[in-house]
Design an enzyme around this catalytic site. Structure first.
Site, mmCIF file in Angstrom:
data_model
loop_
_atom_site.group_PDB
_atom_site.id
_atom_site.type_symbol
_atom_site.label_atom_id
_atom_site.label_comp_id
_atom_site.label_asym_id
_atom_site.label_seq_id
_atom_site.Cartn_x
_atom_site.Cartn_y
_atom_site.Cartn_z
ATOM 1 N N CYS A 120 37.011 83.737 -13.321
ATOM 2 C CA CYS A 120 35.688 83.125 -13.405
ATOM 3 C C CYS A 120 35.065 83.218 -14.773
ATOM 4 O O CYS A 120 33.867 83.022 -14.934
ATOM 5 C CB CYS A 120 34.757 83.788 -12.394
ATOM 6 S SG CYS A 120 34.696 85.577 -12.534
ATOM 7 N N PHE A 261 31.858 68.854 -4.150
ATOM 8 C CA PHE A 261 32.484 68.567 -2.848
ATOM 9 C C PHE A 261 33.117 67.180 -2.839
ATOM 10 O O PHE A 261 32.948 66.413 -1.886
ATOM 11 C CB PHE A 261 31.463 68.701 -1.718
ATOM 12 C CG PHE A 261 31.085 70.123 -1.416
ATOM 13 C CD1 PHE A 261 31.996 70.987 -0.824
ATOM 14 C CD2 PHE A 261 29.824 70.599 -1.741
ATOM 15 C CE1 PHE A 261 31.646 72.300 -0.548
ATOM 16 C CE2 PHE A 261 29.477 71.912 -1.472
ATOM 17 C CZ PHE A 261 30.390 72.768 -0.876
ATOM 18 N N LEU A 262 33.850 66.860 -3.903
ATOM 19 C CA LEU A 262 34.529 65.576 -4.017
ATOM 20 C C LEU A 262 35.825 65.639 -3.224
ATOM 21 O O LEU A 262 36.835 66.183 -3.675
ATOM 22 C CB LEU A 262 34.796 65.245 -5.484
ATOM 23 C CG LEU A 262 35.620 63.987 -5.786
ATOM 24 C CD1 LEU A 262 35.054 62.770 -5.078
ATOM 25 C CD2 LEU A 262 35.703 63.766 -7.289
ATOM 26 N N ARG A 263 35.765 65.101 -2.022
ATOM 27 C CA ARG A 263 36.916 65.164 -1.112
ATOM 28 C C ARG A 263 36.991 63.868 -0.324
ATOM 29 O O ARG A 263 36.033 63.520 0.376
ATOM 30 C CB ARG A 263 36.776 66.353 -0.165
ATOM 31 C CG ARG A 263 36.665 67.696 -0.878
ATOM 32 C CD ARG A 263 36.263 68.809 0.039
ATOM 33 N NE ARG A 263 36.044 70.050 -0.697
ATOM 34 C CZ ARG A 263 35.636 71.196 -0.124
ATOM 35 N NH1 ARG A 263 35.406 71.232 1.183
ATOM 36 N NH2 ARG A 263 35.455 72.270 -0.867
ATOM 37 N N GLY A 264 38.133 63.203 -0.437
ATOM 38 C CA GLY A 264 38.286 61.933 0.254
ATOM 39 C C GLY A 264 37.271 60.927 -0.250
ATOM 40 O O GLY A 264 37.047 60.796 -1.446
ATOM 41 N N GLU A 265 36.635 60.230 0.664
ATOM 42 C CA GLU A 265 35.609 59.257 0.295
ATOM 43 C C GLU A 265 34.223 59.830 0.537
ATOM 44 O O GLU A 265 33.365 59.240 1.206
ATOM 45 C CB GLU A 265 35.819 57.945 1.069
ATOM 46 C CG GLU A 265 37.103 57.235 0.692
ATOM 47 C CD GLU A 265 37.214 55.859 1.313
ATOM 48 O OE1 GLU A 265 36.301 55.464 2.066
ATOM 49 O OE2 GLU A 265 38.219 55.173 1.047
ATOM 50 N N ARG A 266 33.984 61.000 -0.052
ATOM 51 C CA ARG A 266 32.696 61.666 0.102
ATOM 52 C C ARG A 266 32.467 62.591 -1.087
ATOM 53 O O ARG A 266 33.389 63.224 -1.578
ATOM 54 C CB ARG A 266 32.654 62.475 1.398
ATOM 55 C CG ARG A 266 31.307 63.157 1.660
ATOM 56 C CD ARG A 266 31.378 64.069 2.877
ATOM 57 N NE ARG A 266 30.090 64.650 3.180
ATOM 58 C CZ ARG A 266 29.555 65.688 2.529
ATOM 59 N NH1 ARG A 266 30.239 66.253 1.537
ATOM 60 N NH2 ARG A 266 28.365 66.167 2.858
#
Length: 279
Positions: A120, A261-266
């Protein structure tokens, strides 16, 4: 001349499956320390755990992000250690950065970086006030991109992660243009190291600032990710996980569109909605 790097290490593992145990040769992501020394001051300014590869770019990107150098011209030469008192196998873990004649940087802020973990980075030791005092400009308006372009980025990142495919054990940072075309990607055990490698590559190629680009990092967006993106002039920063509260504060103050939270189409937009064309 650069010394050879080894980003993967072979290891024997025992696979337990349905009550049966079998040995298998596996590949692990290499993790080794990198010491960054400044010349002619003969001073160590940081030690970070990293995956070997693009060490010169990592050092350049780190020094740029911290304000030690402001342009490619500030760096006279980057080389590995040739000190005969250092064990030969460890010399590739020490990078010497020689600054241009007459450049005397303020090194006191770097004391917090004497040891940074791969997990981190500095983890909140820096502050938003430090960015203000450095005079980092607000990112210019634009570009505007569609949600479909943002949706496409994670698959492109994963497809380009060669070391992750072999080991499954490291982060990545990628830079895209406003049309979603992958421009460059680096992998590392630390996402902040991967971003330093990207920024250092752009610095040494005289491609900064990155005012028309999109950055995507695996994992979360921390303060340090936004700090580095701010100094590089990146207008859109995306991650597959959540940002921290301080990351959101940096993005808001310096005009960055921050996506998480960029996951799939969201995905979630935390700041800078105006750059995402939802019409």
């Amino acid at each position: 001349m650069r010394m050879p790097t080894k980003s993967k290490t072979k290891a024997t593992v025992w696979v337990v499956e349905k009550g049966q145990v079998r040995p298998r040769l596996d590949q692990l992501t290499t993790e080794e320390p990198l010491e960054i020394r400044l010349l002619p001051f003969q001073k160590t300014v940081a030690v970070t755990m990293r995956t070997p590869g693009a060490d010169f770019e990592l050092a350049a990107g780190f020094l740029y992000s911290e304000g030690v150098v402001n342009s490619r011209e500030d760096i006279r030469r980057i080389s590995y250690c040739v000190d005969e008192l250092v064990d030969g196998e460890q010399r590739h873990n020490i990078v010497n950065v020689e600054l241009r004649d007459g450049l005397i940087p303020d090194l006191q802020p770097l004391e917090r970086h004497f040891y940074t973990s791969s997990a981190c980075g500095v983890c909140g030791k820096a502050s938003l006030e430090a960015l203000r005092l450095r005079g980092c400009p607000v990112i210019p308006s634009g570009p505007t991109v569609t949600p479909e372009i943002i949706y496409s980025l994670p698959d492109k990142l994963r497809a380009a992660q060669g070391i992750f495919t072999a080991t499954g054990g490291l982060h990545a940072a990628a830079i895209f243009d406003a049309q979603g075309q992958l421009l460059n990607l680096w992998e590392d055990v630390g996402r902040h190291n991967a971003l330093d490698k990207l920024i250092g590559t752009a610095l040494l190629s005289d491609e900064l600032p990155l005012n028309n680009c999109i950055i995507l990092v695996s994992g979360r967006s921390s303060f340090e990710i936004l700090q580095k993106s701010t100094t590089a002039g990146v207008p859109i920063v995306c991650s597959v996980s959540a940002p921290s509260s301080l990351a959101v504060s940096v993005a808001k103050e310096f005009g960055i569109t921050l996506i998480g939270f960029l996951r799939g189409e969201r995905f979630n937009i935390y700041t800078g909605l105006q750059r995402i064309n939802t019409a």
